[in-house]
Design a protein around this motif. Structure first.
Motif, PDB file in Angstrom:
ATOM      1  N   GLU A  42      31.071  48.905  81.419  1.00 15.57           N
ATOM      2  CA  GLU A  42      32.152  48.310  82.191  1.00 15.57           C
ATOM      3  C   GLU A  42      31.605  47.619  83.437  1.00 15.57           C
ATOM      4  O   GLU A  42      30.503  47.923  83.908  1.00 15.57           O
ATOM      5  CB  GLU A  42      33.201  49.349  82.594  1.00 15.57           C
ATOM      6  CG  GLU A  42      32.786  50.300  83.698  1.00 15.57           C
ATOM      7  CD  GLU A  42      33.936  51.199  84.174  1.00 15.57           C
ATOM      8  OE1 GLU A  42      35.059  51.064  83.673  1.00 15.57           O
ATOM      9  OE2 GLU A  42      33.677  52.036  85.053  1.00 15.57           O
ATOM     10  N   ASP A 214      36.471  45.043  84.768  1.00 15.12           N
ATOM     11  CA  ASP A 214      37.252  45.864  83.853  1.00 15.12           C
ATOM     12  C   ASP A 214      38.121  46.862  84.622  1.00 15.12           C
ATOM     13  O   ASP A 214      39.242  47.151  84.226  1.00 15.12           O
ATOM     14  CB  ASP A 214      36.323  46.625  82.913  1.00 15.12           C
ATOM     15  CG  ASP A 214      35.486  45.682  82.072  1.00 15.12           C
ATOM     16  OD1 ASP A 214      36.068  44.925  81.280  1.00 15.12           O
ATOM     17  OD2 ASP A 214      34.245  45.690  82.218  1.00 15.12           O
ATOM     18  N   ARG A 229      42.732  49.504  86.142  1.00 13.38           N
ATOM     19  CA  ARG A 229      42.607  48.213  85.487  1.00 13.38           C
ATOM     20  C   ARG A 229      43.561  47.228  86.154  1.00 13.38           C
ATOM     21  O   ARG A 229      44.528  47.631  86.806  1.00 13.38           O
ATOM     22  CB  ARG A 229      42.900  48.337  83.998  1.00 13.38           C
ATOM     23  CG  ARG A 229      42.021  49.359  83.281  1.00 13.38           C
ATOM     24  CD  ARG A 229      42.297  49.423  81.797  1.00 13.38           C
ATOM     25  NE  ARG A 229      41.832  48.214  81.128  1.00 13.38           N
ATOM     26  CZ  ARG A 229      40.575  48.025  80.724  1.00 13.38           C
ATOM     27  NH1 ARG A 229      39.664  48.969  80.906  1.00 13.38           N
ATOM     28  NH2 ARG A 229      40.228  46.902  80.123  1.00 13.38           N
TER      29      ARG A 229
END
Length: 257
Positions: A42, A214, A229
């Protein structure tokens, strides 16, 4: 994985700094009880205004400065107990740390690769891969001071990634870059993420964070005020975009003071 537990960093100001900050308090808390977790695969973004504590946090993770309180684990290694192990796992780039202008790109790459005890053949492979991707093969023998800002930034990124680290930490990765170079850099960060590496970046550019990250941790005055998120942050702040969400949180924070 990076795991931060209750990180606090307090600086002692000298008289000049106190005057510039218009304060009589000699202690400045740059990061205040911050906790977060960033995982492999991520891109985690630390988002906040200038002076929010983003750079201090990244420097603590990277073993450049010592936390006042709290613990930071990088790939299972605590930064104060095993700093050498941490440095083996990370690549860290910040605008405040520059390559020596008197040396060539080629020399600097080899120098830092050897610091990481890379064998000659592996150094050659990584150099070919990174110099080709960032378009700096034709500039390899130029001194750092002879490069443009964008080319110098790409050279610095290549050197930072010479040892193919599992964790990449960039402080304002596109600051001062033209749009083409900035896109080149962010595309490479996505490539690293897709390879399963952990990328953690700080930025104050909302549109960049929206496209790149992300997950996002929003920091104001050294404290994390929201994390999640993009869609979660927009939902929780009832906002249309990240800029609106940030100002909602910022105004709420300032209204509490």
């Amino acid at each position: 994985m990076i795991e931060i537990k209750n990180l606090t960093k307090v600086y002692k100001l000298n008289k000049k700094q106190m005057r510039e900050s218009k304060t009589t308090n000699p202690l400045k808390t740059a990061v205040d009880d911050l906790s977060l977790t960033a995982r492999p695969g991520e891109i985690y973004g630390l988002l906040g205004p200038n002076g929010a504590g983003k750079t201090t946090t990244l420097r603590c993770i990277s073993t450049i400065i010592r936390p006042t309180k709290g613990q930071i684990y990088v790939a299972g290694h605590e930064v104060q107990k095993e700093p050498e192990k941490v440095r083996e796992k990370i690549g860290f780039l910040t605008g405040d740390i520059r390559l020596d202008p008197q040396f060539s790109v080629d020399y600097m790459f080899d120098f830092f690769a050897r610091l990481h005890r890379m064998p000659p053949e592996r150094i050659k492979e990584r150099k070919e891969e990174l110099f080709t991707y960032f378009g700096i093969r034709d500039f390899a023998h130029k001194k750092i001071k002879e490069l443009s800002t964008g080319m110098g930034q790409k050279a610095a990124i290549a050197v930072c990634l010479a040892h193919d680290p599992d964790i990449v930490i960039f402080d304002e990765p596109t600051n001062g870059l033209d749009i083409v170079t900035a896109r080149n850099v962010t595309d490479y960060l996505k490539k690293l993420r897709d390879e399963g590496k952990l990328v953690i970046v700080s930025t104050h550019i909302m549109s960049e964070a929206e496209k790149l990250c992300d997950r996002i941790g929003i920091i104001i005055d050294g404290q994390k005020v929201m994390e999640g998120r993009l869609e979660e942050i927009l939902h929780d702040t009832d906002s249309q975009d990240l800029e609106d969400a940030f100002f909602t949180l910022y105004q709420s924070r300032k209204g509490e003071e």
